[in-house]
Design an enzyme around this catalytic site. Structure first.
Site, mmCIF file in Angstrom:
data_model
loop_
_atom_site.group_PDB
_atom_site.id
_atom_site.type_symbol
_atom_site.label_atom_id
_atom_site.label_comp_id
_atom_site.label_asym_id
_atom_site.label_seq_id
_atom_site.Cartn_x
_atom_site.Cartn_y
_atom_site.Cartn_z
ATOM 1 N N TYR A 32 0.431 -0.687 0.030
ATOM 2 C CA TYR A 32 -0.318 0.147 0.122
ATOM 3 C C TYR A 32 0.784 1.019 -0.401
ATOM 4 C CZ TYR A 32 -3.474 3.123 1.844
ATOM 5 O OH TYR A 32 -5.232 3.539 1.618
ATOM 6 N N LYS A 63 -1.562 -1.742 -3.860
ATOM 7 C CA LYS A 63 -1.787 0.063 -4.273
ATOM 8 C C LYS A 63 -1.740 1.329 -4.374
ATOM 9 C CE LYS A 63 -6.573 1.970 -1.609
ATOM 10 N NZ LYS A 63 -5.891 2.926 -1.355
#
Length: 310
Positions: free
Chosen positions: A137, A165
C-alpha cells in the site's frame, strides 16, 4: 478477481459508526450489500477510507469478521494490516486472517524513519509469516514514505508481493511499476491497482489492473461502469464516466478548511452521502475528526442530486 490476482473495482469500505463511536454492524453489512449490488469485484476493509487508524484492535477485528462472514466467499475480502513496525503488523495479520481476510494490505513502516532496505525487510518478514497474499500500500501522505519502484518490483519478482495499491497520485511512478511488471519475466500474476479516484481511466490506460476508489462507496455503479467501458475499448465512454465521477468527487471539499482537515471533510462527506442515500444509519466519523455542519451536509446532497444519486 481471485485471491492472488486482485483486479477490477475494489472499494475501500467505509466503517459506519454508532453515535457513541462503536462499529455499526447492521449499517456496515448494508453498505457491503450496496457495494456488491453495485458490481464490486472485491472489498478492501481497514484502509484509510475505513478509518482504520482510528479503530481499536477489537473494532478492526469485528469489521473483518462481520464482512467476511457476510460475503461468505462470494467476493474476496482484503484487509489492511497497518501499523508502525513489523512486529505490530504481524499481530494484525494474524488477527485479520483469523477473522477471514483473503489478503492483507500493508504500508511501509512509519513514525520511525526507514531506509529502502528496511522497507524490503519489512515486507519480506510480513510475507514470510502471512498465510494469505500480501499487497503493498503506497500512501506517502499518511506514512511519509514513497515506496521505491525498484523495491516493489524486486519484491514482486521474488514472490513477496501479490500486488500494489498505489495511492501516491504519482502517475509517472505508477507507469514505471506497470511497465516494469509487464517487462519482467514471471510477474504475470502481480497486480497494480490505483487508489486515485480522479484518474482511474488514465491509470487503466497505462495498464492498471483495477481501482480502489474511496468514492466508490458512494457510487460503486459508476466506477464499475467506467471499468467495464474501458475494458470493452470504449475509451470515450470511460472518459465521460470519469468526468462525471470527478464532478461528484467535489463533495470531499465541503468541509470548512478553517476548522477541519481534508480527511475530516472527505470521510465526513462519504458518510454523509451514504446516510443521505439511506445506506447507513449515522454519518458520524471517528474522534478526533471534526464532523460536518448541517449546511455542509446539505452541499453533499446537492452533489448527489447533480450526479443523479438522489
Amino acid at each position: 478477481m481471485t485471491l492472488t490476482s486482485p483486479t477490477g473495482v475494489i472499494p475501500p469500505v467505509c466503517t459506519p459508526l454508532t453515535p457513541d463511536r462503536e462499529v455499526d454492524v447492521p449499517s456496515l453489512l448494508r453498505l457491503v450489500d450496496h457495494l456488491v449490488t453495485g458490481g464490486a469485484h472485491g472489498l478492501f476493509v481497514l484502509g484509510s477510507t475505513s478509518e482504520a487508524a482510528y479503530l481499536t484492535d477489537g473494532q478492526r477485528r469485528l469489521v473483518v469478521e462481520s464482512v467476511a462472514a457476510h460475503v461468505a466467499g462470494e467476493l474476496p475480502v482484503l484487509a489492511g494490516a497497518i501499523d508502525m513496525t513489523t512486529p505490530r503488523v504481524l499481530d494484525h495479520v494474524a488477527s485479520v486472517t483469523a477473522a477471514g481476510a483473503d489478503g492483507v494490505v500493508v504500508t511501509a513502516p512509519f513514525y520511525a524513519r526507514t531506509h529502502p532496505a528496511e522497507i524490503a525487510r519489512h515486507y519480506r518478514g510480513v510475507a514470510a509469516a502471512s498465510p494469505v497474499p500480501v499487497i503493498a500500500y503506497d500512501i506517502p501522505v499518511a506514512v511519509h514514505t514513497k515506496l521505491p519502484a525498484d523495491v516493489v518490483l524486486e519484491l514482486a519478482a521474488d514472490g513477496v508481493l501479490a500486488g500494489l495499491k498505489d495511492s501516491s497520485g504519482d502517475l509517472a511512478a505508477f507507469r514505471h511499476i506497470v511497465t516494469g511488471a509487464r517487462d519482467r519475466q514471471g510477474l504475470t500474476g502481480f497486480r497494480v491497482l490505483t487508489g486515485s479516484e480522479l484518474v482511474v481511466d488514465a491509470a487503466l490506460t497505462l495498464g492498471a489492473d483495477g481501482a480502489v476508489p474511496g468514492l466508490g462507496n458512494v457510487d460503486p455503479h459508476g466506477y464499475v461502469r467506467l471499468y467495464d467501458l474501458h475494458r470493452s475499448g470504449d475509451l470515450e465512454g470511460a472518459r465521460a464516466e470519469q468526468e462525471r465521477l470527478c464532478a461528484l468527487f467535489g463533495l470531499v471539499t465541503v468541509g470548512d478548511p478553517a476548522r477541519m482537515g481534508a480527511g475530516s471533510s472527505a470521510i465526513g462527506a462519504f458518510k454523509a452521502a451514504l446516510h443521505l442515500r439511506g445506506v447507513i444509519d449515522c454519518p458520524v466519523t471517528a474522534e478526533p475528526q471534526v464532523p460536518l455542519a448541517q449546511d455542509e451536509v446539505e452541499r453533499v446532497g446537492k452533489y448527489l442530486a447533480a450526479a443523479g444519486l438522489l
